[in-house]
Design a protein around this motif. Structure first.
Motif, PDB file in Angstrom:
ATOM      1  N   THR A   1     149.373  18.542  41.374  1.00 46.58           N
ATOM      2  CA  THR A   1     148.936  19.846  41.849  1.00 46.58           C
ATOM      3  C   THR A   1     147.441  19.924  42.067  1.00 46.58           C
ATOM      4  N   LEU A   2     146.726  18.906  41.713  1.00 46.90           N
ATOM      5  CA  LEU A   2     145.284  18.906  41.910  1.00 46.90           C
ATOM      6  C   LEU A   2     144.876  17.736  42.786  1.00 46.90           C
ATOM      7  N   ILE A   3     143.892  17.940  43.620  1.00 50.11           N
ATOM      8  CA  ILE A   3     143.330  16.869  44.427  1.00 50.11           C
ATOM      9  C   ILE A   3     141.893  16.674  43.983  1.00 50.11           C
ATOM     10  N   SER A   4     141.547  15.442  43.713  1.00 45.29           N
ATOM     11  CA  SER A   4     140.202  15.171  43.238  1.00 45.29           C
ATOM     12  C   SER A   4     139.196  15.344  44.358  1.00 45.29           C
TER      13      SER A   4
ATOM     14  N   ASP B   1     142.700  19.795  53.328  1.00 46.17           N
ATOM     15  CA  ASP B   1     143.964  19.763  54.056  1.00 46.17           C
ATOM     16  C   ASP B   1     144.853  18.609  53.583  1.00 46.17           C
ATOM     17  N   ARG B   2     144.436  17.874  52.560  1.00 46.85           N
ATOM     18  CA  ARG B   2     145.225  16.756  52.054  1.00 46.85           C
ATOM     19  C   ARG B   2     146.200  17.247  50.995  1.00 46.85           C
ATOM     20  N   CYS B   3     147.159  18.027  51.475  1.00 44.85           N
ATOM     21  CA  CYS B   3     148.090  18.719  50.592  1.00 44.85           C
ATOM     22  C   CYS B   3     149.526  18.241  50.730  1.00 44.85           C
ATOM     23  N   TRP B   4     149.790  17.396  51.728  1.00 42.80           N
ATOM     24  CA  TRP B   4     151.145  16.955  51.988  1.00 42.80           C
ATOM     25  C   TRP B   4     151.477  15.782  51.075  1.00 42.80           C
ATOM     26  N   ALA B   5     152.633  15.176  51.251  1.00 43.54           N
ATOM     27  CA  ALA B   5     153.094  14.111  50.365  1.00 43.54           C
ATOM     28  C   ALA B   5     152.234  12.862  50.496  1.00 43.54           C
ATOM     29  N   ARG B   6     152.307  12.024  49.477  1.00 40.11           N
ATOM     30  CA  ARG B   6     151.609  10.745  49.495  1.00 40.11           C
ATOM     31  C   ARG B   6     152.402   9.750  50.330  1.00 40.11           C
TER      32      ARG B   6
ATOM     33  N   ARG C   1     150.323  22.455  62.006  1.00 39.68           N
ATOM     34  CA  ARG C   1     151.198  23.060  63.019  1.00 39.68           C
ATOM     35  C   ARG C   1     150.370  23.247  64.276  1.00 39.68           C
ATOM     36  N   GLN C   2     150.862  22.695  65.394  1.00 37.09           N
ATOM     37  CA  GLN C   2     150.117  22.724  66.643  1.00 37.09           C
ATOM     38  C   GLN C   2     150.951  23.344  67.769  1.00 37.09           C
ATOM     39  N   ASP C   3     150.271  23.939  68.721  1.00 35.68           N
ATOM     40  CA  ASP C   3     150.867  24.317  69.995  1.00 35.68           C
ATOM     41  C   ASP C   3     149.775  24.247  71.054  1.00 35.68           C
ATOM     42  N   THR C   4     150.010  24.787  72.215  1.00 42.31           N
ATOM     43  CA  THR C   4     149.041  24.677  73.300  1.00 42.31           C
ATOM     44  C   THR C   4     147.868  25.636  73.147  1.00 42.31           C
ATOM     45  N   GLU C   5     147.863  26.431  72.068  1.00 40.45           N
ATOM     46  CA  GLU C   5     146.752  27.360  71.845  1.00 40.45           C
ATOM     47  C   GLU C   5     145.862  26.961  70.679  1.00 40.45           C
ATOM     48  N   GLY C   6     146.347  26.131  69.761  1.00 39.63           N
ATOM     49  CA  GLY C   6     145.515  25.742  68.628  1.00 39.63           C
ATOM     50  C   GLY C   6     146.322  25.070  67.540  1.00 39.63           C
ATOM     51  N   SER C   7     145.746  24.988  66.341  1.00 39.94           N
ATOM     52  CA  SER C   7     146.409  24.308  65.228  1.00 39.94           C
ATOM     53  C   SER C   7     145.996  24.956  63.913  1.00 39.94           C
ATOM     54  N   ARG C   8     146.877  24.826  62.915  1.00 36.60           N
ATOM     55  CA  ARG C   8     146.603  25.299  61.560  1.00 36.60           C
ATOM     56  C   ARG C   8     147.089  24.254  60.579  1.00 36.60           C
ATOM     57  N   ALA C   9     146.394  24.146  59.436  1.00 33.27           N
ATOM     58  CA  ALA C   9     146.775  23.192  58.399  1.00 33.27           C
ATOM     59  C   ALA C   9     147.109  23.903  57.109  1.00 33.27           C
ATOM     60  N   ALA C  10     147.985  23.297  56.318  1.00 31.00           N
ATOM     61  CA  ALA C  10     148.171  23.739  54.945  1.00 31.00           C
ATOM     62  C   ALA C  10     146.927  23.341  54.159  1.00 31.00           C
ATOM     63  N   ARG C  11     146.412  24.253  53.320  1.00 28.84           N
ATOM     64  CA  ARG C  11     145.198  24.008  52.546  1.00 28.84           C
ATOM     65  C   ARG C  11     145.505  24.145  51.060  1.00 28.84           C
ATOM     66  N   CYS C  12     144.715  23.477  50.240  1.00 27.14           N
ATOM     67  CA  CYS C  12     144.922  23.544  48.800  1.00 27.14           C
ATOM     68  C   CYS C  12     143.628  23.212  48.081  1.00 27.14           C
TER      69      CYS C  12
ATOM     70  N   THR D   1     141.944   7.026  54.995  1.00 29.07           N
ATOM     71  CA  THR D   1     141.861   5.860  54.123  1.00 29.07           C
ATOM     72  C   THR D   1     143.204   5.173  53.945  1.00 29.07           C
ATOM     73  N   GLN D   2     144.276   5.759  54.510  1.00 30.09           N
ATOM     74  CA  GLN D   2     145.633   5.237  54.413  1.00 30.09           C
ATOM     75  C   GLN D   2     146.161   5.209  52.986  1.00 30.09           C
ATOM     76  N   ASP D   3     145.595   5.998  52.102  1.00 33.15           N
ATOM     77  CA  ASP D   3     146.190   6.154  50.781  1.00 33.15           C
ATOM     78  C   ASP D   3     146.006   7.599  50.344  1.00 33.15           C
ATOM     79  N   GLY D   4     146.666   7.966  49.256  1.00 33.78           N
ATOM     80  CA  GLY D   4     146.575   9.338  48.771  1.00 33.78           C
ATOM     81  C   GLY D   4     147.422  10.285  49.603  1.00 33.78           C
ATOM     82  N   HIS D   5     147.211  11.585  49.355  1.00 35.22           N
ATOM     83  CA  HIS D   5     147.998  12.609  50.042  1.00 35.22           C
ATOM     84  C   HIS D   5     147.518  12.812  51.469  1.00 35.22           C
TER      85      HIS D   5
END
Length: 443
Positions: free
Chosen positions: A32-35, A403-408, A386-397, A377-381
Motif C-alpha cells: 500500500t505504500l510506494i517508496s 502514478d505507479r499504482c498499478w500491479a508489479r 485512461r485515454q481517449d482523443t481528448e486527453g488522459s488520466r492516471a490513477a494516483r497514490c 526501470t522495468q521493475d516495481g509497480h
C-alpha cells in the motif's frame, strides 16, 4: 455449440458480483505504500491521435492462414478424439490460494490503487522457476452470458524464460485452464499450445511469448514473440487433445504423443501474419497486449504495440472486427483473399504497454482506452491510464501522487461484462476489481 443453464448461471453470477463489490481486498503495508525512490511520475501520454492515412493503416493489415482441415483431422485420428474445456476442468490438479493465504511478497505485487477486490496466488511450484504469467482472458469474453457450457472459466497465458532452464522449455508457452465456478476455490490444469507440422503428422510447442490472449466464441487468439511476421495464432477450444506418453519431448515419440510432461495439448487451427513483413519501428507493430471489446457490433479485437518502457517511441493501438459469419466463428473479418484490415487505429505517447482495454460507457460518444504500463526501470509497480482523443488520466497514490499504482510487472486486462469486473495479473498473482472502481480512481 449453444450453451444452456442460463438461469442457474445468472444466480451464480449475482453471488459472485456480491463478493466482488464488497469490501476491497486488504493489502499489506508493503503493497500500500510506494517508496520515494519508486515515486517518479511518468510523462502524461496525452490524447490519442487517430491514424487514418493508408501508409499507417496499411502496416496493420494481416493475412489469414488456416491450417488445412485434413491436417487437423489426421492429428485427431492419430491422437484420439478431441476433448473440450469441460474435460480439462474435471481434471484440475492445482489450486489457487486466496490472498490471505499468500506470502507478503505475493501480495506486494498487487495494485496499490485501486485495490483488488479478490486476488489469488498460484501453486508455489509454478512461480518458483522460470515461468511467468503475462495474459488473461475469461469465459466472459467467450460467450455473451459469461460462461462456457456450465462453467465460469479463466485462462492465463504463461511464458518460459528464453535464456534460463532446460533448452526444451525456453520461450515455451502454456495456458492455465482455471475452474472459477466457486470464487473461494479456484483450481487449474495446464494445457500446452502446439502448432501442427508435417501435414498433421506431428506438432511442435509454441515457442512464443503470449503477452496477449483473447477467448472469443470457440477460438483462443494469442500473440506471438516480437520480431516475427506472424502476429497471432488461433486455437479451437473444442480441439484439445490428450497426450499418451509422459516424456520430455514435444510431439510424436515412440509409443505415442508427448508434451514435455503435460497431459493436454491445444493444436493451432490458424495464424495471422502481417502482410508488410516483420514487426519493427518503421513497419508493422509488434503486438503486445490484446483484449476483447464486446461493446462493438460485431465484437472486436483490440491490440497495443509493445515498445520499451524507457524509450520515447510512440506506440500504436488498433482494433480488428471479428467475423459475423457463423461458419467463421471466432475468426477475424477477412476479405475473399483472407486479408484483414484494422477498423480503427491510434498513436499514443504511452510506452511499455502491458495491458489494454477499450470500453464505451453507456451514452458516451467515444470509447475509453485503458492502458497498463511498465515503469521506465522495468521493475516495481507500473501505471494505469485512461485515454481517449481528448486527453488522459492516471490513477494516483501516495503523498506525492505517484502514478505507479498499478500491479508489479502487470499483465494484460480482460473485462468480464456480466459481473462488471476487470481481471489481470501481476508477476505473482491473479486478481480482479470492479471497472467502476477503476473509473473512480481515474476521475
Amino acid at each position: 455449440m449453444k450453451h444452456r443453464g442460463r438461469h442457474r448461471r445468472r444466480r451464480r453470477g449475482a453471488a459472485l458480483r456480491a463478493v466482488l463489490t464488497g469490501t476491497a481486498l486488504a493489502l499489506t503495508a508493503a503493497a500500500t505504500l510506494i517508496s520515494t525512490s519508486q515515486a517518479g511520475v511518468a510523462a502524461d501520454p496525452g490524447a490519442l491521435t487517430p491514424l487514418t492515412s493508408p501508409a499507417d493503416t496499411g502496416r496493420l493489415r494481416l493475412q489469414e492462414h488456416l491450417v488445412p482441415e485434413r491436417s487437423l483431422d489426421r492429428l485427431a485420428a492419430a491422437m484420439g478424439r478431441p476433448v473440450g474445456v469441460d474435460t480439462v476442468l474435471r481434471d484440475t490438479d492445482r489450486r489457487l490460494r486466496e490472498a490471505d493465504g499468500c506470502s507478503a511478497d505475493d501480495r506486494a505485487s498487487l495494485p496499490v490503487a485501486p485495490a483488488a477486490a479478490r486476488a489469488y496466488c498460484w501453486d508455489p511450484a509454478d512461480t518458483a522457476g522460470d515461468w511467468r504469467p503475462a495474459s488473461v482472458t475469461t469465459s466472459g469474453d467467450a460467450d455473451d452470458d459469461g460462461v462456457w457450457g456450465t462453467h465460469r472459466v479463466i485462462l492465463a497465458g504463461w511464458t518460459h524464460s528464453a535464456t534460463a532452464g532446460r533448452p526444451g522449455e525456453r520461450d515455451l508457452a502454456r495456458v492455465a485452464f482455471v475452474d472459477a465456478d466457486d470464487p473461494a476455490r479456484l483450481a487449474y490444469r495446464w494445457v500446452l499450445p502446439v502448432v501442427p507440422v508435417d501435414g498433421g503428422r506431428d506438432y511442435r510447442g509454441l515457442a512464443s511469448g503470449i503477452s496477449g490472449m483473447v477467448w472469443y466464441q470457440d477460438k483462443l487468439l494469442v500473440t506471438t514473440t516480437s520480431g516475427r511476421a506472424d502476429a497471432l495464432y488461433v486455437y479451437d477450444l473444442d480441439r484439445i487433445q490428450r497426450t499418451t506418453v509422459d516424456a520430455p519431448a514435444i510431439g510424436r515419440v515412440p509409443g505415442g504423443w508427448s508434451a514435455g510432461g503435460y497431459d493436454y495439448v491445444l493444436p493451432a487451427v490458424a495464424s495471422y501474419r502481417f502482410t508488410a513483413g516483420r514487426c519493427s519501428a518503421s513497419g508493422p507493430p509488434c503486438p503486445g497486449a490484446l483484449a476483447l471489446d464486446r461493446e462493438t457490433a460485431p465484437g472486436s479485437l483490440v491490440a497495443a504495440e509493445w515498445t520499451a518502457p524507457d524509450g520515447d517511441r510512440r506506440a500504436r493501438m488498433w482494433r480488428y472486427a471479428f467475423d459475423s459469419d457463423p461458419a467463421r466463428r471466432g475468426l477475424l473479418a477477412a476479405d475473399g483473399a483472407g486479408r484483414v484490415d484494422a477498423v480503427e487505429a491510434y498513436r499514443t505517447r504511452a510506452a511499455g504497454i502491458r495491458g489494454v482495454l477499450s470500453y464505451r460507457k453507456a451514452g458516451a460518444d467515444r470509447p475509453s482506452w485503458y492502458v497498463g504500463r511498465l515503469p521506465g526501470t522495468q521493475d516495481g509497480h507500473g501505471g494505469l491510464w485512461r485515454q481517449d482523443t481528448e486527453g488522459s488520466r492516471a490513477a494516483r497514490c501516495g503523498a506525492d501522487a505517484s502514478d505507479r499504482c498499478w500491479a508489479r510487472d502487470a499483465g494484460s486486462l480482460s473485462y468480464w461484462r456480466q459481473t462488471g469486473e476487470v481481471w489481470s495479473l501481476s508477476d505473482r498473482m491473479l486478481f480482479a476489481l470492479p471497472l467502476a472502481d477503476l473509473d473512480r480512481s481515474l476521475d
